[in-house]
Write a protein that holds these residues in place. Structure first.
Motif, PDB file in Angstrom:
ATOM      1  N   GLY A  13       5.283   7.807  -6.306  1.00  0.00           N
ATOM      2  CA  GLY A  13       5.287   6.352  -6.500  1.00  0.00           C
ATOM      3  C   GLY A  13       4.349   5.863  -7.442  1.00  0.00           C
ATOM      4  O   GLY A  13       3.963   4.481  -7.405  1.00  0.00           O
ATOM      5  N   SER A  14       3.573   6.556  -8.022  1.00  0.00           N
ATOM      6  CA  SER A  14       2.439   6.162  -9.159  1.00  0.00           C
ATOM      7  C   SER A  14       2.524   6.475 -10.595  1.00  0.00           C
ATOM      8  O   SER A  14       3.132   7.349 -10.750  1.00  0.00           O
ATOM      9  N   LEU A  16      -5.424   3.238  -9.856  1.00  0.00           N
ATOM     10  CA  LEU A  16      -4.492   3.063  -8.724  1.00  0.00           C
ATOM     11  C   LEU A  16      -4.144   1.708  -8.426  1.00  0.00           C
ATOM     12  O   LEU A  16      -4.919   0.690  -9.068  1.00  0.00           O
ATOM     13  N   GLU A  17      -3.209   1.268  -7.724  1.00  0.00           N
ATOM     14  CA  GLU A  17      -2.784   0.077  -7.233  1.00  0.00           C
ATOM     15  C   GLU A  17      -3.968  -0.783  -6.569  1.00  0.00           C
ATOM     16  O   GLU A  17      -4.698  -0.042  -5.892  1.00  0.00           O
ATOM     17  N   PRO A  18      -4.081  -1.989  -6.445  1.00  0.00           N
ATOM     18  CA  PRO A  18      -5.345  -2.623  -5.645  1.00  0.00           C
ATOM     19  C   PRO A  18      -5.560  -2.243  -4.086  1.00  0.00           C
ATOM     20  O   PRO A  18      -6.417  -1.865  -3.992  1.00  0.00           O
ATOM     21  N   ARG A  19      -4.389  -2.095  -3.438  1.00  0.00           N
ATOM     22  CA  ARG A  19      -4.372  -1.637  -2.083  1.00  0.00           C
ATOM     23  C   ARG A  19      -5.015  -0.063  -2.019  1.00  0.00           C
ATOM     24  O   ARG A  19      -5.848   0.094  -1.261  1.00  0.00           O
ATOM     25  N   SER A  51      12.503   6.411  -4.446  1.00  0.00           N
ATOM     26  CA  SER A  51      11.402   5.757  -4.646  1.00  0.00           C
ATOM     27  C   SER A  51      10.598   5.726  -3.270  1.00  0.00           C
ATOM     28  O   SER A  51      11.142   5.614  -2.338  1.00  0.00           O
ATOM     29  N   THR A  52       9.245   5.698  -3.521  1.00  0.00           N
ATOM     30  CA  THR A  52       8.218   5.491  -2.454  1.00  0.00           C
ATOM     31  C   THR A  52       7.135   4.669  -2.847  1.00  0.00           C
ATOM     32  O   THR A  52       6.903   4.538  -4.039  1.00  0.00           O
ATOM     33  N   PRO A  53       6.504   3.711  -2.070  1.00  0.00           N
ATOM     34  CA  PRO A  53       5.214   3.166  -2.737  1.00  0.00           C
ATOM     35  C   PRO A  53       4.075   4.109  -3.087  1.00  0.00           C
ATOM     36  O   PRO A  53       4.147   5.416  -2.800  1.00  0.00           O
ATOM     37  N   GLU A  54       3.314   3.828  -3.826  1.00  0.00           N
ATOM     38  CA  GLU A  54       2.124   4.518  -4.606  1.00  0.00           C
ATOM     39  C   GLU A  54       1.345   5.228  -3.351  1.00  0.00           C
ATOM     40  O   GLU A  54       0.718   4.719  -2.407  1.00  0.00           O
ATOM     41  N   LEU A  55       1.497   6.567  -3.451  1.00  0.00           N
ATOM     42  CA  LEU A  55       1.111   7.424  -2.505  1.00  0.00           C
ATOM     43  C   LEU A  55       1.467   7.348  -1.036  1.00  0.00           C
ATOM     44  O   LEU A  55       0.934   7.744   0.027  1.00  0.00           O
ATOM     45  N   ALA A  56       2.599   6.656  -0.882  1.00  0.00           N
ATOM     46  CA  ALA A  56       3.195   6.465   0.553  1.00  0.00           C
ATOM     47  C   ALA A  56       2.246   5.527   1.447  1.00  0.00           C
ATOM     48  O   ALA A  56       2.349   5.793   2.777  1.00  0.00           O
TER      49      ALA A  56
END
Length: 475
Positions: A87-88, A337-340, A118-123
């Protein structure tokens, strides 16, 4: 072809075995379905259709799932020669060298791997909206999330692209998408299947592998298939008396069931839809002859859980960056990485080894305090699967990280404790909102008792068949 798509994996395998369809037809039907509906839903991030069709001829005729199509979640579940994105954007261009043990088992059983979901970045969140691939949309209403982190797999199964898809669950990531997309989502006991050969465990033992399915018998049969300790694994799950497929239709006996509709921690607002879902399920269980009482483990209300659980996830994700850097050939900078995840990893790097071990010790005690409720005479706990009702795309957003983290915590409030305890848990599609969106109900058994979950789930499915209207609606 449309009728073939409505069959579960066991049903498709039987159709091939009986000569009703050729070994190629299920995959060809699935490919056509993906091409027809995935443009709107955005569930499949990598397609390997040509390779998949070429591989069918080499599947042995006696393989139990010969010709049945499947999709793999794009984190874990490595498939040799295919992209691995997690997801990244940081893994753009990375290709897996070998199959994981579980993927190799799927291939040997005759499954045809059509691609990756698909999965969110790093799940690391409960909605599947990665910056790298864009949001995955719910087949019941494309304005809504599929949940996460196995959201791509859930959308694909709910929309009839494939009968089953792989998933994983470190805080609710099988059960939450199952709830959001109207599916059966069984989180196995810790150690039931192997993360090897690349990992001894995932997220410090919090995360386990499983499937998203439309039937109880598929969940049972697929867990039988991937289950088993592999050489060098760190631990194993308690042995089952017999294959889970044999538990489908078996009499569960008269069970003592506790239930709750509101989280005892006090920071998850009550929702009438969730209360209605659990209350109706409790009534159904009582009608089936079970003893049902409003009760729950006291430890479920402990406020220190989130801090200690979060410490394990954050530090494991931070350490994972070193592995990802090695895979792509250069270190991963946190700013990529994404902000989260940037926030999570930065905070985790401030946790000392001593603090990490203290969190592990606290969760060891929590596991024993939770287990005491089951040893006091209860067989099952029934809760809402999620602490929130189905939510739209964008409801959890990095534009407001504080709100996003709070909403994610509420959403996973009922699921994450059982990743910490290692107990098996199951979400069943037993309710719909006034808008027709699915809502799951969670069943939790004692350590290693997937057999009991399969028995009760099959008993419920027999008297209250699950609806999968998204397949018909998207024909």
């Amino acid at each position: 072809m449309d009728e073939l798509l409505t069959l579960d994996a066991v049903g498709q395998a039987e159709a091939v075995r009986n000569g009703q369809v050729s070994p190629r037809e299920p995959a060809e039907a699935a490919i056509a379905r993906i091409e027809a509906v995935d443009g709107e839903l955005n569930a499949v991030v990598h397609r390997r259709f040509e390779r998949a069709l070429e591989e069918i001829d080499a599947i042995p005729a006696d393989a139990p799932f010969r010709g049945v199509p499947i999709l793999l979640k794009d984190i874990g579940w490595a498939s040799g020669g295919d992209p691995y994105g997690a997801g990244s954007k940081v893994l753009d261009g990375v290709v897996a060298r070998d199959d994981s043990y579980s993927v190799a088992k799927l291939r040997r059983a005759g499954f045809v791997i059509l691609g990756r979901t698909s999965t969110p970045e790093l799940a690391t969140t409960i909605t599947t909206e990665p910056a790298a691939f864009g949001p995955t949309r719910n087949p019941y209403d494309p304005a809504y999330s599929t949940g996460g982190s196995s959201g791509g797999s859930a959308a694909a199964v709910a929309a009839g692209m494939v009968p089953v898809a792989t998933a994983s669950d470190g805080g609710g990531s099988i059960r939450i998408p199952a709830s959001m997309c109207g599916l059966v989502g069984l989180k196995p006991a810790r150690g039931r299947s192997s993360h090897g050969p690349d990992l001894a465990e995932s997220w410090g033992g919090l995360s386990v592998q499983g499937m998203l399915t439309r039937s109880v018998r598929d969940s049972a049969a697929l867990l039988d298939l991937i289950a088993g300790m592999m050489p060098g694994d760190r631990y194993d799950a308690p042995a089952l008396a017999r294959p889970l497929a044999e538990e489908v239709g078996a009499d569960p006996g008269r069970l003592r069931v506790g239930f709750l509709t509101v989280h005892p921690r006090g920071d998850v607002p009550e929702d009438p839809e969730l209360t209605a879902a659990v209350t109706a399920t409790a009534a159904l269980l009582e009608a089936l002859g079970h003893e049902v009482v409003q009760d729950h483990p006291e430890a479920l209300g402990e406020h220190d859980f989130g801090m200690n659980f979060g410490a394990l996830i954050g530090t494991n994700v931070a350490a994972e960056l070193d592995v990802l850097g090695a895979w792509r050939g250069r270190p991963v900078d946190v700013e990529e990485l994404e902000p989260r995840n940037r926030l999570m990893v930065t905070a985790a790097r401030g946790i000392s080894a001593t603090d990490y071990l203290a969190a592990l010790r606290w969760l060891d005690g929590y596991r024993r305090r939770m287990a005491a409720w089951w040893t006091s005479g209860f067989d099952l706990l029934v809760t809402p699967t999620m602490g929130v009702t189905p939510f739209p795309i964008g409801w959890i957003s990095d534009d407001d990280l504080h709100t996003a983290l709070d909403r994610s915590g509420q959403g996973a409030a009922f699921t994450s404790p059982f990743n910490a305890t290692g107990q098996p848990a199951l979400s069943l599609p037993l309710h719909r909102t006034a808008e027709g969106l699915p809502v799951g109900v969670q069943f939790v058994a004692a350590a290693g008792r997937e057999d009991l979950l399969v028995r009760i789930a099959a008993q419920i499915e027999a008297v209250r068949p699950f609806e999968h209207s998204a397949i018909q609606e998207r024909r």
